[in-house]
Design a protein around this motif. Structure first.
Motif, PDB file in Angstrom:
ATOM      1  N   ASP A 164       0.849  -1.210   0.000  1.00  0.00           N
ATOM      2  CA  ASP A 164       0.000   0.000   0.000  1.00  0.00           C
ATOM      3  C   ASP A 164       0.879   1.253   0.000  1.00  0.00           C
ATOM      4  N   ALA A 165       1.879   1.275   0.881  1.00  0.00           N
ATOM      5  CA  ALA A 165       2.783   2.440   0.962  1.00  0.00           C
ATOM      6  C   ALA A 165       3.565   2.608  -0.342  1.00  0.00           C
ATOM      7  N   LEU A 166       3.991   1.473  -0.912  1.00  0.00           N
ATOM      8  CA  LEU A 166       4.740   1.534  -2.168  1.00  0.00           C
ATOM      9  C   LEU A 166       3.867   2.098  -3.294  1.00  0.00           C
ATOM     10  N   PHE A 167       2.624   1.636  -3.384  1.00  0.00           N
ATOM     11  CA  PHE A 167       1.721   2.133  -4.433  1.00  0.00           C
ATOM     12  C   PHE A 167       1.493   3.644  -4.282  1.00  0.00           C
ATOM     13  N   ARG A 168       1.329   4.101  -3.024  1.00  0.00           N
ATOM     14  CA  ARG A 168       1.084   5.535  -2.789  1.00  0.00           C
ATOM     15  C   ARG A 168       2.288   6.370  -3.219  1.00  0.00           C
ATOM     16  N   SER A 169       3.465   5.826  -2.999  1.00  0.00           N
ATOM     17  CA  SER A 169       4.682   6.527  -3.405  1.00  0.00           C
ATOM     18  C   SER A 169       4.832   6.514  -4.926  1.00  0.00           C
ATOM     19  N   LEU A 170       4.673   5.320  -5.521  1.00  0.00           N
ATOM     20  CA  LEU A 170       4.896   5.186  -6.973  1.00  0.00           C
ATOM     21  C   LEU A 170       3.917   6.023  -7.801  1.00  0.00           C
ATOM     22  N   ARG A 171       2.676   6.159  -7.315  1.00  0.00           N
ATOM     23  CA  ARG A 171       1.687   6.930  -8.095  1.00  0.00           C
ATOM     24  C   ARG A 171       1.967   8.428  -8.016  1.00  0.00           C
ATOM     25  N   ASN A 172       2.765   8.819  -7.019  1.00  0.00           N
ATOM     26  CA  ASN A 172       3.000  10.242  -6.771  1.00  0.00           C
ATOM     27  C   ASN A 172       4.482  10.585  -6.910  1.00  0.00           C
ATOM     28  N   GLN A 173       5.053  10.224  -8.063  1.00  0.00           N
ATOM     29  CA  GLN A 173       6.427  10.593  -8.411  1.00  0.00           C
ATOM     30  C   GLN A 173       7.484  10.065  -7.454  1.00  0.00           C
ATOM     31  N   GLY A 174       7.165   8.948  -6.767  1.00  0.00           N
ATOM     32  CA  GLY A 174       8.164   8.314  -5.911  1.00  0.00           C
ATOM     33  C   GLY A 174       8.349   8.986  -4.560  1.00  0.00           C
ATOM     34  N   ARG A 175       7.384   9.835  -4.194  1.00  0.00           N
ATOM     35  CA  ARG A 175       7.506  10.477  -2.871  1.00  0.00           C
ATOM     36  C   ARG A 175       6.937   9.565  -1.797  1.00  0.00           C
ATOM     37  N   ASP A 176       7.677   9.387  -0.699  1.00  0.00           N
ATOM     38  CA  ASP A 176       7.116   8.648   0.429  1.00  0.00           C
ATOM     39  C   ASP A 176       6.340   9.641   1.284  1.00  0.00           C
ATOM     40  N   VAL A 177       5.408   9.120   2.086  1.00  0.00           N
ATOM     41  CA  VAL A 177       4.575  10.039   2.894  1.00  0.00           C
ATOM     42  C   VAL A 177       5.436  10.910   3.811  1.00  0.00           C
TER      43      VAL A 177
END
Ligand SMILES: Cc1ncc(COP(=O)(O)O)c(C=O)c1O
Length: 377
Positions: free
Chosen positions: A200-213
């Motif tokens: 889930d965290a990886l998908f959120r990062s990958l969809r948003n230019q590789g930014r982690d929360v």
């Protein structure tokens, strides 16, 4: 061929978002994700810009890379296999079951066994084609035996259930799509569901230019993409997912009208539910012509009478660039090819009225007549 099922509620929701300053990564996306996760019984849901984008991110999460192999079906929309090529993997096609047109578990097991020793086998990507679940129990068992990830392409199957369980949440991740021909539409859009918090965290990062929360402003932990789902699309999704049962029932009713009228026609095979399908998500209404050579004549004749109908699906391995790149030729996957030559999608959406179905069936009956008509009772 189809029409999105939208109401005043969807239009009002979009207007409402337009009155706010938040048009991306806002509360509507959050709400859509929570509602969809709850609906399919997944711990996490991540909105993305399309089903294709979702499948691409799943390939990355499954660790598919250069030279890795992914087992999948040739009888699908091209995006099901393209996502493997995006990460420089190789799709290994396995033929489908002739009745359900979903991946054949026996052939899958044989293929997995023959490739396992090479060590490049990474994942299985079954497709719930036309809203019919693939036979997931044996697929999951094969995956467990050979240590493979399972990514469900549920792009055509939101709301479908396999032995009482919602598709999408049966494997390691599942992907839904919301193009305007789909059961739920957001214009363009997709959603990945998973039980795994790390994915889930990886998908959120990958969809948003590789930014982690936890990344600071303009910090990018990894190579990512712009696969975000905007707020206008997400709010459409919120209303549509709230209406999902109604949308499914309306489609079920139209499919019932078709079945009622077409069952007495000879020369065609109607769609049937697999023994494991406890709920079909009627994405399209696809009939098969018994004489394969007939299909294109029927499409042409219907078009002449103002009725659109489409061949569904030309198999992926016979697409020009797959032939070129992998050397596939007719005869490689006979069941998928036979289906590809015989399947015909009729106009279909939840908004169709009974008299429209009557019209389509009446014209089809005439196109198939006189020899195809069973004696009218
Ligand atoms: C089986 C299947 N997989 C993937 C996709 C890709 O979805 P999208 O068009 O949202 O990228 C589709 C869409 O038509 C589909 O039918």
């Amino acid at each position: 061929m189809c029409e999105p099922d939208l109401t005043e509620a969807e239009r009002a929701a979009v207007q409402e978002v337009l009155r706010t300053p938040i048009l991306s990564l806002g509360p509507q996306l959050d709400l859509f994700e929570r509602k969809l996760a709850a609906r399919v019984g997944a711990r996490h849901a991540v909105g993305v810009s399309s089903g294709t984008a979702g499948l691409h991110l799943c390939m990355l999460a499954a660790g598919v890379g250069e030279g890795d192999l992914v087992l999948t079906t040739p009888f699908s929309f091209v995006a099901s296999a393209n996502c493997i090529l995006y990460v420089h993997g190789t799709p290994v096609f396995v033929d489908v079951d002739p009745a359900t047109l979903t991946i054949d578990p026996d052939a899958l097991a044989r293929k997995a066994r023959s490739l396992a020793r090479r060590g490049r086998l990474k994942a299985i990507l079954p497709v719930h084609i036309f809203g019919q679940p693939a036979d997931m129990e044996p697929i999951l068992e094969i995956a467990r035996r050979f240590g493979l990830a399972v990514i469900e392409d549920a792009c055509e199957a939101i709301g479908a259930t396999y032995k009482g369980r919602a598709v999408g949440s049966l494997g390691d991740a599942g992907v839904f799509a919301f193009y305007p021909n789909k059961v739920i539409t957001t214009g363009e859009g997709g959603m990945i569901v998973t039980h795994d918090p790390a994915w889930d965290a990886l998908f959120r990062s990958l969809r948003n230019q590789g930014r982690d929360v936890f990344d600071g402003w303009l910090t990018h932990s990894r190579l990512g993409y712009n696969y975000r789902l905007d707020e206008l699309s997400a709010t459409l999704g919120v209303v549509q997912v709230e209406r999902l049962d109604e949308l499914l029932c309306r489609r079920e009713r139209v499919a019932g009208w078709y079945a009622e009228r077409l069952q007495r026609l000879e020369g065609i095979v109607l769609p049937t539910l697999a023994s494991w399908t406890t709920r079909m998500s009627w994405f399209v209404y696809v009939i098969r012509l018994e004489a394969v050579t007939e299909r294109d004549r029927v499409i042409r004749e219907l078009a002449r009478r103002g009725i659109p109908a489409r061949p569904y699906f030309p198999p992926i391995h016979l697409q020009p660039f797959y032939r070129q790149r992998f050397g596939f030729a007719p005869g490689s996957f006979p069941v998928a090819e036979a289906a590809g030559g015989a399947c015909l999608a009729l106009p279909f959406s939840g908004t169709m009225r009974e008299e429209q179905v009557d019209l389509v069936c009446g014209e089809l009956e005439e196109v198939l007549a006189p020899t195809a008509l069973r004696a009218l009772a």
